[in-house]
Scaffold this motif. Structure first.
Motif, mmCIF file in Angstrom:
data_model
loop_
_atom_site.group_PDB
_atom_site.id
_atom_site.type_symbol
_atom_site.label_atom_id
_atom_site.label_comp_id
_atom_site.label_asym_id
_atom_site.label_seq_id
_atom_site.Cartn_x
_atom_site.Cartn_y
_atom_site.Cartn_z
ATOM 1 N N UNK A 1 25.471 -14.657 -31.700
ATOM 2 C CA UNK A 1 24.600 -13.683 -32.671
ATOM 3 C C UNK A 1 25.348 -12.444 -32.635
ATOM 4 N N UNK A 2 26.139 -11.962 -31.597
ATOM 5 C CA UNK A 2 26.931 -10.731 -31.501
ATOM 6 C C UNK A 2 28.261 -10.984 -32.161
ATOM 7 N N UNK A 3 28.957 -12.021 -32.324
ATOM 8 C CA UNK A 3 30.268 -12.174 -32.797
ATOM 9 C C UNK A 3 30.123 -13.628 -33.503
ATOM 10 N N UNK A 4 29.346 -13.743 -34.390
ATOM 11 C CA UNK A 4 29.408 -15.231 -35.190
ATOM 12 C C UNK A 4 30.568 -15.820 -35.555
ATOM 13 N N UNK A 5 31.419 -14.910 -36.235
ATOM 14 C CA UNK A 5 32.399 -15.502 -36.890
ATOM 15 C C UNK A 5 33.615 -15.949 -35.709
ATOM 16 N N UNK A 6 33.745 -14.927 -34.820
ATOM 17 C CA UNK A 6 34.913 -15.170 -33.867
ATOM 18 C C UNK A 6 34.318 -16.236 -33.037
ATOM 19 N N UNK A 7 33.097 -16.205 -32.481
ATOM 20 C CA UNK A 7 32.697 -17.289 -31.675
ATOM 21 C C UNK A 7 32.527 -18.826 -32.174
ATOM 22 N N UNK A 8 32.358 -18.940 -33.650
ATOM 23 C CA UNK A 8 32.292 -20.130 -34.354
ATOM 24 C C UNK A 8 33.795 -20.605 -34.346
ATOM 25 N N UNK A 9 34.969 -19.921 -34.555
ATOM 26 C CA UNK A 9 35.925 -19.834 -34.550
ATOM 27 C C UNK A 9 36.718 -20.676 -33.208
ATOM 28 N N UNK A 10 36.413 -20.036 -32.258
ATOM 29 C CA UNK A 10 36.863 -20.232 -30.796
ATOM 30 C C UNK A 10 35.939 -21.226 -29.931
ATOM 31 N N UNK A 11 35.024 -21.474 -30.700
ATOM 32 C CA UNK A 11 33.797 -22.482 -29.953
ATOM 33 C C UNK A 11 34.500 -23.735 -29.781
#
Length: 310
Positions: free
Chosen positions: A109-119
């Protein structure tokens, strides 16, 4: 020697074993299928938490047997340090995996875009391996201390498990317990609190999430923190008290009961965190309800026919 109230301890152990084992087996079946089809980092973390809980529950009958025999260990002694090691190691495993889940949810929730790309699921696999190794290395003291006898004096009684330590053993054990409290409880609690408090703060401001879904997520975060504090807090406080007083407090076994009960509460977290677990439970409920309804209808029809036959 500590004395665990016979009826209280045995009741909680039995209830925990029956409810926790069945719920965790169901969650393991559901999440293992989910991970096999389409692994997600949070599912991998939850699956490891389930495995840890199941391992804990498998060794729980040893504690039940000990309580049933008034805290007298009347089976092979080598099972005492082994069961104690697994018992305590899996308790601290839970604190780490619950913390890892909180970090995953906060980053989402804090870094949705960055986290989804690096998940990547592989990151969760590496994190899980690290948690297992870290817990095993730290809790190995539980297995080693009962055999530690540098002076060559008469060892503690073998009919009592993980009690009656010598002064030499306590010199090692008490500082290690304090370190376990700080490293394996206090630090994870701080991380978990930071993640979930900010998770709630950010989520409450998001306008594009439905109110019901938002309340469920916030309730899950608060519930996890509450479980964390209530289940693991008192037992870890006993480490601090033991370090200060140079002996285990008399209420230590009762505090351990709360940590034991965590194995029943973790499946609730699985239910609210994983859609796969919710869908499986819903399917089971609907199937059982349909079977019960069909049985009731057939029974009513049979009773009507029997009535007219008379």
């Amino acid at each position: 020697m500590q004395h665990c109230d016979y009826y209280l301890c045995l009741t909680i152990y039995i209830v925990t074993f029956i409810t926790g084992f069945s719920a965790n087996v169901l969650a393991f079946y559901t999440l293992s299928r989910k991970v096999w089809r389409k692994p997600a980092p949070i599912d991998i973390l939850l699956l490891n938490l389930i495995i840890s809980d199941l391992l804990f529950l498998i060794f729980l009958p040893f504690k039940m047997q000990e309580v049933a025999n008034n805290m007298v260990w009347n089976i092979d002694y080598f099972l005492c340090p082994l069961s104690g090691f697994v018992f305590y190691m899996t308790i601290y495993n839970s604190t780490f995996f619950l913390t890892a889940v909180s970090v995953e949810r906060y980053l989402g929730v804090a870094f949705p875009i960055q986290h989804s790309l690096r998940r990547r699921p592989i990151y969760a696999v590496f994190a899980s391996i690290f948690i297992w190794v870290f817990s095993i290395l730290h809790l190995s003291i539980v297995y080693i201390v009962p055999y530690y006898n540098p002076s060559g004096t008469v060892p503690p009684s073998r009919n009592v498990c993980y009690e009656g330590f010598t002064d030499a053993q306590l010199e090692i054990l008490l500082p290690v317990r304090l370190e376990l409290c700080i490293v394996l409880f206090c630090i994870p609690l701080l991380i978990c609190s930071f993640c979930y408090i900010n998770f709630i703060r950010i989520l409450s401001k998001l306008p594009n999430i439905g109110r019901r879904r938002k309340l469920r997520a916030i309730g899950l975060a608060l519930g996890t923190l509450l479980v964390f504090v209530l289940c693991f807090g008192p037992y870890n406080v006993s480490h601090v008290v033991g370090f200060i007083t140079k002996s285990s407090p008399a209420w230590r076994d009762k505090a351990l009961l709360l940590s034991t009960f965590n194995a029943c509460l973790d499946p609730i977290i699985f239910y609210f965190t994983s859609a796969a677990v919710r869908n499986t439970l819903g399917h089971i409920f609907i199937t059982n309800l349909s079977s019960f309804t069909l049985f009731s209808i057939n029974r009513t029809q049979y009773e009507d026919i029997d009535h007219w036959d008379k």
